[in-house]
Design a protein around this motif. Sequence first.
Motif, PDB file in Angstrom:
ATOM      1  N   LYS A  26       0.816  -1.217   0.000  1.00  0.00           N
ATOM      2  CA  LYS A  26       0.000   0.000   0.000  1.00  0.00           C
ATOM      3  C   LYS A  26       0.852   1.271   0.000  1.00  0.00           C
ATOM      4  O   LYS A  26       0.329   2.364  -0.194  1.00  0.00           O
ATOM      5  CB  LYS A  26      -0.911  -0.001   1.227  1.00  0.00           C
ATOM      6  CG  LYS A  26      -1.969  -1.090   1.207  1.00  0.00           C
ATOM      7  CD  LYS A  26      -2.586  -1.313   2.590  1.00  0.00           C
ATOM      8  CE  LYS A  26      -3.124  -0.041   3.203  1.00  0.00           C
ATOM      9  NZ  LYS A  26      -3.716  -0.296   4.546  1.00  0.00           N
ATOM     10  N   GLU A  27       2.162   1.085   0.257  1.00  0.00           N
ATOM     11  CA  GLU A  27       3.071   2.226   0.454  1.00  0.00           C
ATOM     12  C   GLU A  27       2.479   3.174   1.501  1.00  0.00           C
ATOM     13  O   GLU A  27       2.373   4.379   1.309  1.00  0.00           O
ATOM     14  CB  GLU A  27       3.358   2.931  -0.870  1.00  0.00           C
ATOM     15  CG  GLU A  27       4.097   2.038  -1.853  1.00  0.00           C
ATOM     16  CD  GLU A  27       4.685   2.765  -3.051  1.00  0.00           C
ATOM     17  OE1 GLU A  27       4.482   3.998  -3.169  1.00  0.00           O
ATOM     18  OE2 GLU A  27       5.371   2.116  -3.857  1.00  0.00           O
ATOM     19  N   ASP A  28       2.134   2.564   2.621  1.00  0.00           N
ATOM     20  CA  ASP A  28       1.466   3.259   3.730  1.00  0.00           C
ATOM     21  C   ASP A  28       2.509   3.665   4.770  1.00  0.00           C
ATOM     22  O   ASP A  28       3.045   2.819   5.501  1.00  0.00           O
ATOM     23  CB  ASP A  28       0.423   2.329   4.351  1.00  0.00           C
ATOM     24  CG  ASP A  28      -0.450   3.020   5.376  1.00  0.00           C
ATOM     25  OD1 ASP A  28       0.058   3.897   6.102  1.00  0.00           O
ATOM     26  OD2 ASP A  28      -1.640   2.675   5.456  1.00  0.00           O
ATOM     27  N   MET A  29       2.781   4.953   4.857  1.00  0.00           N
ATOM     28  CA  MET A  29       3.823   5.447   5.740  1.00  0.00           C
ATOM     29  C   MET A  29       3.459   5.260   7.209  1.00  0.00           C
ATOM     30  O   MET A  29       4.302   4.885   8.031  1.00  0.00           O
ATOM     31  CB  MET A  29       4.097   6.926   5.453  1.00  0.00           C
ATOM     32  CG  MET A  29       5.290   7.496   6.201  1.00  0.00           C
ATOM     33  SD  MET A  29       5.803   9.088   5.530  1.00  0.00           S
ATOM     34  CE  MET A  29       4.337  10.069   5.860  1.00  0.00           C
ATOM     35  N   GLU A  30       2.206   5.498   7.570  1.00  0.00           N
ATOM     36  CA  GLU A  30       1.792   5.389   8.963  1.00  0.00           C
ATOM     37  C   GLU A  30       1.854   3.941   9.440  1.00  0.00           C
ATOM     38  O   GLU A  30       2.243   3.659  10.568  1.00  0.00           O
ATOM     39  CB  GLU A  30       0.383   5.962   9.145  1.00  0.00           C
ATOM     40  CG  GLU A  30       0.293   7.459   8.930  1.00  0.00           C
ATOM     41  CD  GLU A  30       1.299   8.227   9.780  1.00  0.00           C
ATOM     42  OE1 GLU A  30       1.395   7.936  10.994  1.00  0.00           O
ATOM     43  OE2 GLU A  30       1.988   9.111   9.243  1.00  0.00           O
TER      44      GLU A  30
END
Length: 219
Positions: free
Chosen positions: A141-145
């Motif tokens: 997801k390339e989810d930073m959080e």
Amino acid sequence: MVGREKFNEELKQVQQLLVEMSNTAIQTIDHAMDYLLANDIEGALTIINNDVHINRMEEEINDRVILLIAKQQPVATDLRRLMVLVKIAADMERIGDYAVNIAKETIRIGKDEHIAPIYLLDEMRVKTIAMLKQTLTALIKEDMEEAKAIAKLDDEVDEMYGYTIKTLLGVGVSDPTQLSQVTQLSFVCRYLERSADHATNMAERLLYLLKGRHYELNN
């Protein structure tokens, strides 16, 4: 434009291969723990024999990245993405190696009855596998959080590692006849802890990809 579209398509294929490799590595270490808990020597041997598959997937990712760099001459942001893919593949290959190491400890223990604290290793396994799966989700997801949240899970695994090692050593002190299995299970405990560390490494690599700077999530 055609060149850019070709680059994006080939990059997508490498990313898909990395996801496949990651799922394989995670399943492999999970299965290795199943075989340990079941004293399943035949199962452990399959882990060892199948390790070449993960190694070949890493090699294919590396080869494809090299070809992309040579043929497409990617810009700086693309090059950063390619380097991150190579490093994450190396992390996943190491997790496959830890699965092999767990399988070898399973063979060494053989059919001996497990000492009581082995349930703690199963709890570590659950936490570590959850951490690896969450890391893979963050990568896809390339989810930073979600990547940042990995550090908290790593702290939990580290705490479990410390407690489990202490408990295992206590068994060795109270019953020296169990020292051999204490040693083998301590190694397994270490392989799980190191797998969690690699999950943190991968989360840091994702942050580098997204933000263009290095982060140390455990500091």
